[in-house]
Scaffold this motif. Structure first.
Motif, PDB file in Angstrom:
ATOM      1  N   TRP A  56       0.834  -1.196   0.000  1.00  0.00           N
ATOM      2  CA  TRP A  56       0.000   0.000   0.000  1.00  0.00           C
ATOM      3  C   TRP A  56       0.875   1.255   0.000  1.00  0.00           C
ATOM      4  O   TRP A  56       0.579   2.226  -0.707  1.00  0.00           O
ATOM      5  CB  TRP A  56      -0.920  -0.013   1.211  1.00  0.00           C
ATOM      6  CG  TRP A  56      -1.818   1.176   1.325  1.00  0.00           C
ATOM      7  CD1 TRP A  56      -1.814   2.124   2.314  1.00  0.00           C
ATOM      8  CD2 TRP A  56      -2.864   1.559   0.423  1.00  0.00           C
ATOM      9  NE1 TRP A  56      -2.782   3.070   2.087  1.00  0.00           N
ATOM     10  CE2 TRP A  56      -3.448   2.757   0.936  1.00  0.00           C
ATOM     11  CE3 TRP A  56      -3.365   1.017  -0.764  1.00  0.00           C
ATOM     12  CZ2 TRP A  56      -4.496   3.400   0.293  1.00  0.00           C
ATOM     13  CZ3 TRP A  56      -4.410   1.673  -1.399  1.00  0.00           C
ATOM     14  CH2 TRP A  56      -4.962   2.836  -0.880  1.00  0.00           C
ATOM     15  N   ASN A  57       1.952   1.252   0.781  1.00  0.00           N
ATOM     16  CA  ASN A  57       2.885   2.377   0.790  1.00  0.00           C
ATOM     17  C   ASN A  57       3.482   2.611  -0.595  1.00  0.00           C
ATOM     18  O   ASN A  57       3.571   3.755  -1.074  1.00  0.00           O
ATOM     19  CB  ASN A  57       4.018   2.120   1.795  1.00  0.00           C
ATOM     20  CG  ASN A  57       3.664   2.605   3.188  1.00  0.00           C
ATOM     21  OD1 ASN A  57       2.807   3.452   3.370  1.00  0.00           O
ATOM     22  ND2 ASN A  57       4.326   2.050   4.181  1.00  0.00           N
ATOM     23  N   VAL A  72       1.592   6.635  -7.044  1.00  0.00           N
ATOM     24  CA  VAL A  72       0.538   7.569  -7.467  1.00  0.00           C
ATOM     25  C   VAL A  72       0.956   9.004  -7.174  1.00  0.00           C
ATOM     26  O   VAL A  72       0.830   9.897  -8.027  1.00  0.00           O
ATOM     27  CB  VAL A  72      -0.788   7.239  -6.747  1.00  0.00           C
ATOM     28  CG1 VAL A  72      -1.829   8.315  -7.038  1.00  0.00           C
ATOM     29  CG2 VAL A  72      -1.309   5.880  -7.186  1.00  0.00           C
ATOM     30  N   GLY A  73       1.467   9.241  -5.959  1.00  0.00           N
ATOM     31  CA  GLY A  73       1.900  10.594  -5.600  1.00  0.00           C
ATOM     32  C   GLY A  73       3.018  11.095  -6.487  1.00  0.00           C
ATOM     33  O   GLY A  73       3.029  12.268  -6.890  1.00  0.00           O
ATOM     34  N   ALA A  74       3.957  10.211  -6.816  1.00  0.00           N
ATOM     35  CA  ALA A  74       5.063  10.587  -7.694  1.00  0.00           C
ATOM     36  C   ALA A  74       4.557  11.001  -9.068  1.00  0.00           C
ATOM     37  O   ALA A  74       5.102  11.917  -9.699  1.00  0.00           O
ATOM     38  CB  ALA A  74       6.048   9.427  -7.823  1.00  0.00           C
ATOM     39  N   TYR A  99      11.849   4.106   1.509  1.00  0.00           N
ATOM     40  CA  TYR A  99      10.590   4.488   0.864  1.00  0.00           C
ATOM     41  C   TYR A  99      10.752   5.742   0.011  1.00  0.00           C
ATOM     42  O   TYR A  99      10.210   5.834  -1.097  1.00  0.00           O
ATOM     43  CB  TYR A  99       9.499   4.720   1.917  1.00  0.00           C
ATOM     44  CG  TYR A  99       8.848   3.458   2.418  1.00  0.00           C
ATOM     45  CD1 TYR A  99       8.058   2.685   1.572  1.00  0.00           C
ATOM     46  CD2 TYR A  99       9.000   3.034   3.737  1.00  0.00           C
ATOM     47  CE1 TYR A  99       7.442   1.525   2.028  1.00  0.00           C
ATOM     48  CE2 TYR A  99       8.391   1.878   4.206  1.00  0.00           C
ATOM     49  CZ  TYR A  99       7.615   1.128   3.346  1.00  0.00           C
ATOM     50  OH  TYR A  99       7.018  -0.008   3.787  1.00  0.00           O
ATOM     51  N   THR A 100      11.485   6.726   0.524  1.00  0.00           N
ATOM     52  CA  THR A 100      11.672   7.964  -0.224  1.00  0.00           C
ATOM     53  C   THR A 100      12.522   7.734  -1.467  1.00  0.00           C
ATOM     54  O   THR A 100      12.300   8.366  -2.507  1.00  0.00           O
ATOM     55  CB  THR A 100      12.314   9.034   0.679  1.00  0.00           C
ATOM     56  OG1 THR A 100      11.482   9.238   1.820  1.00  0.00           O
ATOM     57  CG2 THR A 100      12.485  10.356  -0.065  1.00  0.00           C
ATOM     58  N   LYS A 108       1.540  10.435   3.151  1.00  0.00           N
ATOM     59  CA  LYS A 108       0.673   9.501   3.875  1.00  0.00           C
ATOM     60  C   LYS A 108       1.348   8.156   4.075  1.00  0.00           C
ATOM     61  O   LYS A 108       0.829   7.292   4.765  1.00  0.00           O
ATOM     62  CB  LYS A 108      -0.645   9.303   3.112  1.00  0.00           C
ATOM     63  CG  LYS A 108      -1.553  10.510   3.084  1.00  0.00           C
ATOM     64  CD  LYS A 108      -2.012  10.909   4.474  1.00  0.00           C
ATOM     65  CE  LYS A 108      -2.945   9.875   5.076  1.00  0.00           C
ATOM     66  NZ  LYS A 108      -3.435  10.306   6.401  1.00  0.00           N
ATOM     67  N   THR A 109       2.501   7.974   3.467  1.00  0.00           N
ATOM     68  CA  THR A 109       3.262   6.739   3.629  1.00  0.00           C
ATOM     69  C   THR A 109       4.402   6.999   4.600  1.00  0.00           C
ATOM     70  O   THR A 109       4.470   8.034   5.252  1.00  0.00           O
ATOM     71  CB  THR A 109       3.839   6.282   2.279  1.00  0.00           C
ATOM     72  OG1 THR A 109       4.877   7.190   1.881  1.00  0.00           O
ATOM     73  CG2 THR A 109       2.765   6.281   1.202  1.00  0.00           C
ATOM     74  N   LYS A 110       5.344   6.056   4.672  1.00  0.00           N
ATOM     75  CA  LYS A 110       6.532   6.257   5.495  1.00  0.00           C
ATOM     76  C   LYS A 110       7.654   6.898   4.699  1.00  0.00           C
ATOM     77  O   LYS A 110       8.801   6.921   5.129  1.00  0.00           O
ATOM     78  CB  LYS A 110       7.009   4.917   6.068  1.00  0.00           C
ATOM     79  CG  LYS A 110       6.263   4.502   7.319  1.00  0.00           C
ATOM     80  CD  LYS A 110       7.023   3.428   8.065  1.00  0.00           C
ATOM     81  CE  LYS A 110       6.544   3.332   9.494  1.00  0.00           C
ATOM     82  NZ  LYS A 110       7.353   2.381  10.269  1.00  0.00           N
ATOM     83  N   GLY A 111       7.327   7.421   3.516  1.00  0.00           N
ATOM     84  CA  GLY A 111       8.320   8.090   2.702  1.00  0.00           C
ATOM     85  C   GLY A 111       7.834   9.460   2.296  1.00  0.00           C
ATOM     86  O   GLY A 111       6.893  10.006   2.877  1.00  0.00           O
ATOM     87  N   SER A 112       8.462  10.023   1.270  1.00  0.00           N
ATOM     88  CA  SER A 112       8.076  11.341   0.779  1.00  0.00           C
ATOM     89  C   SER A 112       8.625  11.490  -0.634  1.00  0.00           C
ATOM     90  O   SER A 112       9.114  10.524  -1.227  1.00  0.00           O
ATOM     91  CB  SER A 112       8.624  12.443   1.690  1.00  0.00           C
ATOM     92  OG  SER A 112      10.023  12.560   1.548  1.00  0.00           O
TER      93      SER A 112
END
Length: 284
Positions: free
Chosen positions: A11-12, A18-20, A84-85, A129-133
């Motif tokens: 999910w992350n 999607v955010g990217a 994650y990032t 909203k995830t553990k990354g950015s």
């Protein structure tokens, strides 16, 4: 437990992807064609494309700038955050290829500024909203916050001010002003998206049947706090039940309360952000 961890990781990664896509589209297909700047490391990347031409795309510059920051943050911030990032940063580079050549027929700089700000803010909010950015400035801000307690907003403002001062030598003052507007929109939309799924309603119930209502609410998965109270005029003993619930559950909760106590007082207050307890908090 392993299955849940696996699903959470997928999910992350999905949200980061999607955010990217939103961030890349906002930068490459909206902001860059109009000569706007964005904040953070991406703003530096866009400035490099304006100075050096089409030698490399903004997202490629962004990737190059992020590599040393990833290495630094691996040892000084959080390895999970870096992993994650890093994925999010590479996803933005992949989206660059996918979205290449797409044009948006918007001529007015202000309209383009609003569109890019909204899309960029949605992308950043989804990734946070995830553990990354989306990387870049987040690496530096996380370290500065841990080391000296400087808030992200303050550090971001100082960093972006330096970028805009430097950009005065390469882009017009009009574009700098529009870029400021864009960054403001990005910040507002990002905050809204991050808090959107944590929006709840706080319900305060004044009743004579507090214990009974707490049990009924608990049967439907809710959690409550029970406080003793006294009527200001009658001095009659009362109980105050406080619970946090989703907006869609307000009507159901109201009917439940008045079914057990027709004389209760039922009030609802807006709660923009709720974490802790039964509401999961993502920590970086």
């Amino acid at each position: 437990m392993k299955r849940r961890l696996y699903d959470y990781t997928l999910w992350n990664l999905f949200l980061l992807t999607v955010g990217a896509g939103f961030v890349t589209f906002a930068v490459q297909n909206v902001a860059a064609p109009h000569g706007f700047l964005t904040g953070g490391i991406m703003g530096v990347s866009l400035l490099c494309t304006y100075i050096f031409g089409n030698f490399m795309s903004a997202t490629t510059w962004n990737l190059l700038f992020n590599i040393p920051l990833m290495v630094f943050s691996w040892f000084n911030v959080s390895r999970a955050f870096v992993i994650y990032t890093t994925y999010g940063t590479f996803a933005m580079s992949a989206w660059t290829v996918v979205l290449n050549g797409i044009t948006i027929p918007i001529q007015d700089p202000l309209y383009a500024c609003i569109l890019s700000g909204v899309l960029y803010g949605i992308g950043c909010g989804v990734m946070l909203k995830t553990k990354g950015s989306s990387g870049g400035l987040d690496f530096i801000a996380a370290y500065v916050n841990q080391k000296w307690g400087v808030q992200f907003g303050s550090f971001s403002f100082m960093f972006n001010s330096v970028i805009f001062i430097a950009s005065a030598f390469s882009i017009s003052p009009d574009l700098i002003i529009v870029s400021f507007i864009q960054i403001f929109i990005v910040g507002q939309v990002t905050n809204y998206v991050v808090g959107m799924f944590n929006q709840r309603k706080m319900v305060v119930i004044i009743t004579n049947k507090g214990q009974e209502l707490c049990r009924e609410i608990a049967k439907h998965g809710g959690r409550t706090t029970l406080l003793p109270a006294y009527g200001g005029y009658s001095h009659e003993a009362k109980e105050i039940v406080i619970t946090i619930t989703a907006k869609t559950m307000i009507k159901f909760l109201e009917e439940l309360v008045f079914r057990h106590d027709p004389h209760a007082m039922f009030t609802v207050e807006d709660t923009f952000y709720a974490v802790g307890g039964q509401y999961r908090r993502i920590s970086k």
